[in-house]
Design a protein around this motif. Structure first.
Motif, PDB file in Angstrom:
ATOM      1  N   ILE A  93       0.868  -1.177   0.000  1.00  0.00           N
ATOM      2  CA  ILE A  93       0.000   0.000   0.000  1.00  0.00           C
ATOM      3  C   ILE A  93       0.904   1.227   0.000  1.00  0.00           C
ATOM      4  O   ILE A  93       1.719   1.402   0.909  1.00  0.00           O
ATOM      5  N   LEU A  94       0.787   2.048  -1.031  1.00  0.00           N
ATOM      6  CA  LEU A  94       1.612   3.241  -1.167  1.00  0.00           C
ATOM      7  C   LEU A  94       0.857   4.420  -0.559  1.00  0.00           C
ATOM      8  O   LEU A  94      -0.157   4.865  -1.100  1.00  0.00           O
ATOM      9  N   GLN A  95       1.332   4.908   0.577  1.00  0.00           N
ATOM     10  CA  GLN A  95       0.591   5.946   1.289  1.00  0.00           C
ATOM     11  C   GLN A  95       0.352   7.163   0.399  1.00  0.00           C
ATOM     12  O   GLN A  95       1.246   7.619  -0.308  1.00  0.00           O
ATOM     13  N   ASN A  96      -0.902   7.683   0.440  1.00  0.00           N
ATOM     14  CA  ASN A  96      -1.318   8.847  -0.357  1.00  0.00           C
ATOM     15  C   ASN A  96      -1.198   8.611  -1.858  1.00  0.00           C
ATOM     16  O   ASN A  96      -1.136   9.565  -2.631  1.00  0.00           O
ATOM     17  N   HIS A  97      -1.206   7.354  -2.273  1.00  0.00           N
ATOM     18  CA  HIS A  97      -0.931   7.048  -3.682  1.00  0.00           C
ATOM     19  C   HIS A  97      -1.829   5.926  -4.204  1.00  0.00           C
ATOM     20  O   HIS A  97      -2.522   6.102  -5.195  1.00  0.00           O
ATOM     21  N   GLY A  98      -1.820   4.764  -3.576  1.00  0.00           N
ATOM     22  CA  GLY A  98      -2.621   3.654  -4.069  1.00  0.00           C
ATOM     23  C   GLY A  98      -2.004   2.304  -3.778  1.00  0.00           C
ATOM     24  O   GLY A  98      -1.254   2.140  -2.806  1.00  0.00           O
ATOM     25  N   LEU A  99      -2.271   1.340  -4.626  1.00  0.00           N
ATOM     26  CA  LEU A  99      -1.852  -0.047  -4.418  1.00  0.00           C
ATOM     27  C   LEU A  99      -0.893  -0.500  -5.495  1.00  0.00           C
ATOM     28  O   LEU A  99      -0.937  -0.023  -6.630  1.00  0.00           O
ATOM     29  N   LEU A 100      -0.038  -1.451  -5.144  1.00  0.00           N
ATOM     30  CA  LEU A 100       0.825  -2.117  -6.113  1.00  0.00           C
ATOM     31  C   LEU A 100       0.877  -3.590  -5.756  1.00  0.00           C
ATOM     32  O   LEU A 100       1.063  -3.944  -4.581  1.00  0.00           O
ATOM     33  N   THR A 101       0.681  -4.439  -6.761  1.00  0.00           N
ATOM     34  CA  THR A 101       0.714  -5.881  -6.539  1.00  0.00           C
ATOM     35  C   THR A 101       1.653  -6.543  -7.533  1.00  0.00           C
ATOM     36  O   THR A 101       1.902  -6.011  -8.619  1.00  0.00           O
ATOM     37  N   VAL A 102       2.164  -7.700  -7.176  1.00  0.00           N
ATOM     38  CA  VAL A 102       3.030  -8.456  -8.069  1.00  0.00           C
ATOM     39  C   VAL A 102       2.578  -9.912  -8.088  1.00  0.00           C
ATOM     40  O   VAL A 102       1.864 -10.375  -7.191  1.00  0.00           O
TER      41      VAL A 102
END
Length: 260
Positions: free
Chosen positions: A177-186
């Motif tokens: 979870i990227l604060q103030n930004h969104g999500l990233l998954t792999v």
């Protein structure tokens, strides 16, 4: 039908005898993932990117063309870029932020065949708190002890240093979870990476709904034992790949031009 027989009857990820067929498969799944992200409303202007490591030239990856709407991404307009940001194949510019983040993630995680990041509504909203997701439902248990939080938002990620910090925060997890930004998954397949993003976005929505109702109702978290058991079923690489298959066939039937 017993569980063993059901398991034996399930499809499995394809195995390829040559990199050309593997490459085409990855590009088809990548284009489908963009179409699904558009259908689910995960697009926000020109922001967002999903990448797939090339199966032959492992120091390069495929990414969406910058400025092309997710709903218009297809196999033929995908770009192949190297870790310096050079476009090796394709006729469009590359998103600098996409390159900065995904280059670092692919470099740090050789096991990650694909990575997905977009400015989806609920992922962004939950990211503001800078907290991991609570284990409130069966679905979110896919991320039990398998997601982290990047708490140092440094503006638009146009520098490799920012990408490296994101990759460091991701660690060995399937999501961050990227604060103030969104999500990233792999994931070890495009299918898995895309599915983890889809289900994590929905888990953020559930968490936000739960938080809004917790003034009058106290949420009950899932026990550690149940989290571990559930994670072993819904959090595996196979589960991520398999969960994406119905969505792939759905979008392919609706939008067959994604294969163009």
């Amino acid at each position: 039908m017993d569980q063993r027989k059901m398991a034996l009857d399930l499809p499995t990820p394809p195995v390829f005898s040559n990199p050309q067929d593997h490459r085409l498969h990855c590009k088809q799944r990548l284009a489908a993932a963009f179409r699904l992200f558009s259908k689910f409303g995960f697009d926000e202007g020109v922001a967002g990117h999903i990448t797939a490591r090339d199966p032959e030239f492992l120091d390069t990856f495929w990414i969406n063309p910058f400025g092309v709407h997710f709903s218009q991404v297809c196999v033929s307009n995908l770009l192949r870029v190297d870790h310096s940001g050079n476009v090796i194949e394709g006729n469009h510019p590359v998103n600098t932020a996409g390159f900065a983040i995904h280059s670092s993630v692919h470099h740090a995680r050789p096991d990650a065949m694909a990575a997905a990041h977009s400015h989806s509504m609920y992922g962004r909203a939950w990211s503001i708190f800078g907290k991991p997701l609570d284990m409130l439902t069966q679905d979110v248990c896919a991320f039990y002890n398998d997601h982290s939080v990047y708490q140092d938002f440094g503006g638009v990620a146009v520098e490799l240093d920012e990408g490296k910090r994101i990759a460091d925060a991701l660690g060995a997890n399937k999501a961050v979870i990227l604060q103030n930004h969104g999500l990233l998954t792999v994931g070890d397949t495009v299918d898995a990476a895309a599915w983890w993003f889809i289900t994590m976005e929905r888990s953020c929505q559930v968490q936000l709904l739960t938080e809004s109702a917790s003034v009058t109702h106290s949420p009950k978290s899932i026990s550690t034992e149940s989290c571990e058991q559930t994670y072993s079923i819904v959090g595996s690489a196979f589960a991520g790949w398999f969960s994406f298959q119905p969505l792939y066939h759905r979008i392919l039937k609706e939008q067959p031009d994604l294969l163009d």
